[in-house]
Design an enzyme around this catalytic site. Structure first.
Site, PDB file in Angstrom:
ATOM      1  N   SER A   1       0.762  -1.182   0.053  1.00  0.00           N
ATOM      2  CA  SER A   1      -0.177   0.061  -0.123  1.00  0.00           C
ATOM      3  C   SER A   1       0.826   1.281  -0.207  1.00  0.00           C
ATOM      4  CB  SER A   1      -0.918  -0.087   1.307  1.00  0.00           C
ATOM      5  OG  SER A   1      -1.660   1.320   1.282  1.00  0.00           O
TER       6      SER A   1
ATOM      7  N   TYR B   1      -0.923  -1.120  10.612  1.00  0.00           N
ATOM      8  CA  TYR B   1      -1.252  -1.242   9.058  1.00  0.00           C
ATOM      9  C   TYR B   1       0.158  -0.754   8.307  1.00  0.00           C
ATOM     10  CZ  TYR B   1      -3.197  -0.979   4.657  1.00  0.00           C
ATOM     11  OH  TYR B   1      -3.673  -1.133   3.307  1.00  0.00           O
TER      12      TYR B   1
END
Length: 257
Positions: A142, A155
């Protein structure tokens, strides 16, 4: 002379987290390109729904990518398949909180799925790719692993770990004819981002539309990317024989370097 456009049709691809979202979009697109797709995930009913959408090109296997036992059983079940494409998409968002309020169990849960799951799947399927002298691994990371994202340290740290894993693994298996790359999407339009905009609107006392506009205005294209665009990027990467050890940003210009 070039090597020609690599063939996707006729190959077998394993896609983790294939029951919805990006995993579903990637699996459907690979099947459209002619690949046999093994749909993996924890929820059989969701996998079945995607399998029904794809049809005879799909095979369903329930697996917990973070579990060594489950992944080993998956590899054994697929012993009759020539798996030459692995897309590690399974991941969780984790808690939304300052680091000092994140419990160790929450941190471990994020890393178990996002990082250990990627490691376990690669560990299970790379040996057969190496033996055959051919394979492609695409790990979903990401852009959030490469820019600040307040209150999301588990995350973002896990996604940066996936990028590091990919870079080193590419050098370990590249000499055997196996390509390993990372695809780093930006925010993807869909239910998850809608929930985020709703929460942010409540926090700021503004409309959901205003919260979304404030967010997408940070990107060059003034929008988010779509699930289908991510799926198309996976296909494009598989058709680039010289791509190995790369980290591809697909963020509508959210990250510029």
């Amino acid at each position: 002379m070039g090597t020609g456009k690599p063939v996707i049709a006729g190959r077998t691809a394993v896609v983790t987290g294939a029951g919805n979202g990006l995993g579903r979009a990637i699996a459907v697109r690979l099947a459209y390109e002619g690949a046999r797709v093994v749909l993996t995930g924890r929820d059989k009913s969701k996998l079945q729904s995607v399998g029904d959408e794809i049809g005879e090109m799909a095979r369903i296997e329930v697996v917990d990518a973070s579990s060594p036992k489950s992944v080993t059983e998956l590899a054994a079940a697929l012993n009759d398949e020539d798996v030459s494409i692995l897309v590690n998409n399974a991941g969780i968002a984790g808690p939304v909180a300052p680091l000092w309020e994140v419990e160790p169990e929450q941190w471990d849960e994020v890393f178990a799925t996002n990082v250990r799951g990627t490691y376990l799947m690669c560990r299970a399927f790379l040996p057969s790719m190496i033996d055959r002298g051919r394979g492609d691994v695409i790990n979903l990371a990401s852009v959030s692993g490469k820019r600040p994202l307040a209150r999301r340290t588990p995350y973002t740290a896990s996604k940066m770990a996936v990028i590091g894993l990919t870079a080193t693994l590419a050098h370990e298996v590249g000499p055997f004819g196996v390509n390993v790359n990372t695809l780093s999407p930006g925010p993807v339009a869909g239910p998850r981002m809608t929930r985020n905009f709703t929460l942010e609107a409540q926090r700021q006392g503004i409309s959901v539309e205003a919260a979304e506009h404030e967010f997408v205005s940070r990107s060059a294209l003034q929008r988010m990317v779509t699930e289908n665009e991510v799926a198309l990027a996976v296909v494009a990467m598989l058709r680039m024989p010289g791509l190995c050890g790369a980290d591809i940003d697909l963020s509508a210009g959210m990250v510029g370097r």
